[in-house]
Motif scaffolding. Sequence first.
Motif, PDB file in Angstrom:
ATOM      1  N   ALA A  29      -5.167  -3.073  -5.767  1.00  0.00           N
ATOM      2  CA  ALA A  29      -5.640  -3.292  -7.131  1.00  0.00           C
ATOM      3  C   ALA A  29      -4.736  -2.588  -8.139  1.00  0.00           C
ATOM      4  O   ALA A  29      -4.280  -1.468  -7.896  1.00  0.00           O
ATOM      5  CB  ALA A  29      -7.069  -2.769  -7.277  1.00  0.00           C
ATOM      6  N   PRO A  30      -4.463  -3.221  -9.294  1.00  0.00           N
ATOM      7  CA  PRO A  30      -3.641  -2.574 -10.332  1.00  0.00           C
ATOM      8  C   PRO A  30      -4.174  -1.213 -10.760  1.00  0.00           C
ATOM      9  O   PRO A  30      -3.409  -0.326 -11.136  1.00  0.00           O
ATOM     10  CB  PRO A  30      -3.682  -3.587 -11.480  1.00  0.00           C
ATOM     11  N   LEU A  31      -5.502  -1.039 -10.704  1.00  0.00           N
ATOM     12  CA  LEU A  31      -6.098   0.226 -11.131  1.00  0.00           C
ATOM     13  C   LEU A  31      -5.557   1.409 -10.321  1.00  0.00           C
ATOM     14  O   LEU A  31      -5.432   2.518 -10.847  1.00  0.00           O
ATOM     15  CB  LEU A  31      -7.621   0.155 -10.999  1.00  0.00           C
ATOM     16  N   THR A  32      -5.203   1.177  -9.070  1.00  0.00           N
ATOM     17  CA  THR A  32      -4.630   2.248  -8.234  1.00  0.00           C
ATOM     18  C   THR A  32      -3.348   2.781  -8.851  1.00  0.00           C
ATOM     19  O   THR A  32      -3.152   3.996  -8.983  1.00  0.00           O
ATOM     20  CB  THR A  32      -4.351   1.717  -6.821  1.00  0.00           C
ATOM     21  N   PHE A  33      -2.481   1.870  -9.253  1.00  0.00           N
ATOM     22  CA  PHE A  33      -1.189   2.283  -9.801  1.00  0.00           C
ATOM     23  C   PHE A  33      -1.331   2.818 -11.230  1.00  0.00           C
ATOM     24  O   PHE A  33      -0.540   3.666 -11.649  1.00  0.00           O
ATOM     25  CB  PHE A  33      -0.201   1.120  -9.738  1.00  0.00           C
ATOM     26  N   GLN A  34      -2.317   2.320 -11.947  1.00  0.00           N
ATOM     27  CA  GLN A  34      -2.550   2.869 -13.284  1.00  0.00           C
ATOM     28  C   GLN A  34      -2.980   4.325 -13.185  1.00  0.00           C
ATOM     29  O   GLN A  34      -2.524   5.176 -13.960  1.00  0.00           O
ATOM     30  CB  GLN A  34      -3.618   2.049 -14.004  1.00  0.00           C
ATOM     31  N   TYR A  58       0.824  -1.209   0.000  1.00  0.00           N
ATOM     32  CA  TYR A  58       0.000   0.000   0.000  1.00  0.00           C
ATOM     33  C   TYR A  58       0.860   1.262   0.000  1.00  0.00           C
ATOM     34  O   TYR A  58       0.445   2.312  -0.488  1.00  0.00           O
ATOM     35  CB  TYR A  58      -0.955   0.002   1.200  1.00  0.00           C
ATOM     36  N   LYS A  59       2.094   1.174   0.547  1.00  0.00           N
ATOM     37  CA  LYS A  59       2.987   2.332   0.565  1.00  0.00           C
ATOM     38  C   LYS A  59       3.533   2.661  -0.824  1.00  0.00           C
ATOM     39  O   LYS A  59       3.971   3.777  -1.078  1.00  0.00           O
ATOM     40  CB  LYS A  59       4.152   2.085   1.518  1.00  0.00           C
ATOM     41  N   SER A  60       3.519   1.674  -1.707  1.00  0.00           N
ATOM     42  CA  SER A  60       4.078   1.884  -3.034  1.00  0.00           C
ATOM     43  C   SER A  60       3.250   2.876  -3.846  1.00  0.00           C
ATOM     44  O   SER A  60       3.764   3.504  -4.778  1.00  0.00           O
ATOM     45  CB  SER A  60       4.181   0.552  -3.784  1.00  0.00           C
ATOM     46  N   ALA A  61       1.983   3.030  -3.488  1.00  0.00           N
ATOM     47  CA  ALA A  61       1.160   4.030  -4.175  1.00  0.00           C
ATOM     48  C   ALA A  61       1.703   5.434  -3.906  1.00  0.00           C
ATOM     49  O   ALA A  61       1.812   6.266  -4.818  1.00  0.00           O
ATOM     50  CB  ALA A  61      -0.290   3.919  -3.709  1.00  0.00           C
ATOM     51  N   GLU A  62       2.072   5.708  -2.664  1.00  0.00           N
ATOM     52  CA  GLU A  62       2.655   7.009  -2.337  1.00  0.00           C
ATOM     53  C   GLU A  62       4.016   7.178  -3.010  1.00  0.00           C
ATOM     54  O   GLU A  62       4.366   8.274  -3.459  1.00  0.00           O
ATOM     55  CB  GLU A  62       2.804   7.137  -0.822  1.00  0.00           C
TER      56      GLU A  62
END
Length: 404
Positions: free
Chosen positions: A46-51, A17-21
């Motif tokens: 979910a991949p959509l977060t990073f997309q 979850y930290k990778s999103a930041e």
Amino acid sequence: MAGKRLLLGITGGIAAYKSAELVRLLKKAGCEVRVVMTPGAEAFVAPLTFQALSGEPVRTSLLDPEAEAGMGHIELAKWADQVLVAPASADFLARLAHGLADDLLATVCCATEAPIAVAPAMNQAMWKNHRTQRNLALLSEDPQISVWGPDQGDQACGDTGPGRMLEPEALADRVLAQPEPQTGSVLAGKRVVITAGPTREPIDPVRYISNHSSGKMGYALAEAAARAGAVVVLVSGPVTLPVPRGVEMRPVQTATDMLAAASQAVDEGCDIFIATAAVADYRPKATAGDKIKKNSEAMALELVRNPDTLATIAARPDAPFTVGFAAETRDVERYATDKMQRKKLDMIVANDVSVPGLGFNSDQNAVSVFWPEGRADIGPASKQAIAGRLVALIAQHCEQGVNE
């Protein structure tokens, strides 16, 4: 860093979850970011977060017919200037250490020629397990791979200890602090000798005198100097850090060992000498051959002065551009500038190790740099970010000294 192309690999773990930041910070800094996720990572985020954060499609499968029709894993491997796997699970570290290519992320790591950094994240018992440590030892021998972290502290499972992924800010700082080697740089081809870590002065076969130095600042400087094109020799006391990619490491134990190894490295050719090591000022006059038994309420230990590696190198007729470090707890500027003048240094870097969260054993630092004509203050920031700025500052003043 505008335009730097970073491939972020995300493996299974709650730290995903930290990778999103991390993606947000890197995009804000001007990096192009593409994300590859393992099936385990998809179970957490979910991949959509990073997309949405990266603005790029997220790749999740090696067996994606549409992507692999154009040999997508090879295209990703060639596209990246830097690969960062954060979090890197114990499973992924094992597969990377043994060169497996059984999913998209591992295959890209096998195919890329870009530098690879891994940010471990796992339970403290998994991190300490001898099999994990054996895999890390294999990775540390690979000049293409750097291990960033882990940190220590509370873990999601309730345990406390090493294994936490470095925070997104620290990881972003490390990515942004790594310029590509430039043949036109003033450090290209220069020989830089750096001392790092503590020394250990034996009292008997099981006890020694030492200090809290972790070696992190010296290792960060060695990595930054190597990335700037220098030929780097790292003379290091006992630490638990991986050797930076492209750096020659010479391990030592005592202050006498450090002086001998540093002098030999300078004899072999040295343009810049940076002394970050926390060398013990004193050592026991005599070392007991057997363990000293607890036979009395008090024990007197006679100490003698250790040789001064920094002063010895600075006093040489062929002295290189010499940079010292001063770890102080008060009157930082006064003590640092006095040390610079007494030891005839070209520059000194000082920090207040009494400030909580900075200096010894921390990933963060704040320093004041002094030279005869001025000063500069750097931080608070990660030691990697500070190292990058210090290397640039040292190179600038070394070049000025050559041209005068």
